[in-house]
Scaffold this motif. Structure first.
Motif, short mmCIF file in Angstrom:
data_model
loop_
_atom_site.label_atom_id
_atom_site.label_comp_id
_atom_site.label_asym_id
_atom_site.label_seq_id
_atom_site.Cartn_x
_atom_site.Cartn_y
_atom_site.Cartn_z
N GLU A 39 59.79 17.31 47.84
CA GLU A 39 61.11 17.94 47.72
C GLU A 39 62.16 17.04 48.37
N PRO A 40 63.17 16.60 47.63
CA PRO A 40 64.18 15.73 48.23
C PRO A 40 65.08 16.47 49.21
N TYR A 41 65.38 17.73 48.93
CA TYR A 41 66.25 18.52 49.81
C TYR A 41 65.51 19.79 50.17
N ARG A 42 64.86 19.79 51.31
CA ARG A 42 64.10 20.96 51.72
C ARG A 42 65.05 22.09 52.11
N VAL A 43 64.60 23.31 51.88
CA VAL A 43 65.37 24.48 52.28
C VAL A 43 65.11 24.71 53.77
N THR A 44 66.17 24.67 54.57
CA THR A 44 66.04 24.87 56.01
C THR A 44 66.82 26.10 56.43
N ASP A 95 72.34 20.84 48.29
CA ASP A 95 71.44 21.48 49.24
C ASP A 95 71.05 22.86 48.75
N ARG A 96 69.78 23.05 48.44
CA ARG A 96 69.32 24.34 47.92
C ARG A 96 69.31 25.41 49.00
N GLY A 97 69.22 25.04 50.26
CA GLY A 97 69.29 26.02 51.34
C GLY A 97 70.65 26.67 51.42
#
Length: 130
Positions: A39-44, A95-97
Motif C-alpha cells: 500500500e503506497p498510502y497506508r490508512v493511519t 491520502d485514503r485515511g
C-alpha cells in the motif's frame, strides 16, 4: 500407460517417476515469500482524525449559513456533496485515511440534518424542504 515417464537417457522402466506437475494456484501450498503489492498510502489514525476535524469544520461553517431548517438542510447537503467529492479525489490520488475521516463525519452530518428535518416535519406536519 503405467504412470512411468522416461527422462532423457532412460530407455525403459526403472524406478517409477511421476509426470511433472505444475500447480494451478487455486490451492496455494504456502504463504508467498513476500507481499506482491504494498500500500503506497497506508490508512493511519492521524490521517483519519485530520480528515474528521476538517470535515467537521467544513460542515459546521456551511451549516451556520442556514437561517432556518430548510436552508440548514440544503447547505448541509451541498457541503457534504462537496466533501465527498474531495474524499473521492483523495481516495484516488491522495491520502485514503483523510478520505475515510471525511466520509465518516459527512455521513454523520447528513444524519443530523435528516434528524432535524424529520423532527421539524413531525412537529409541524408539513414537509420543511420545499
Amino acid at each position: 500407460m503405467s504412470g512411468w515417464y522416461a527422462g532423457p537417457g532412460e530407455s525403459g522402466p526403472g524406478p517409477a517417476r511421476l509426470l511433472p506437475y505444475t500447480p494451478s494456484g487455486l490451492f496455494p501450498a504456502g504463504a508467498p515469500p513476500r507481499p506482491s503489492w504494498r500500500e503506497p498510502y497506508r490508512v493511519t489514525g492521524g490521517g483519519v482524525a485530520a480528515g474528521a476535524v476538517v470535515a467537521f469544520a467544513w460542515l459546521l461553517l456551511f451549516g451556520l449559513l442556514g437561517h432556518d431548517v430548510p436552508s440548514y438542510a440544503w447547505w448541509t447537503v451541498l457541503a457534504g456533496g462537496l466533501a465527498w467529492l474531495a474524499a473521492g479525489v483523495l481516495v484516488r490520488y491522495g491520502d485514503r485515511g483523510v478520505a475515510t475521516g471525511i466520509a465518516i463525519v459527512t455521513a454523520g452530518g447528513w444524519s443530523i440534518a435528516a434528524a432535524v428535518v424529520a423532527l421539524r416535519w413531525a412537529q409541524s406536519g408539513d414537509w420543511p424542504l420545499w
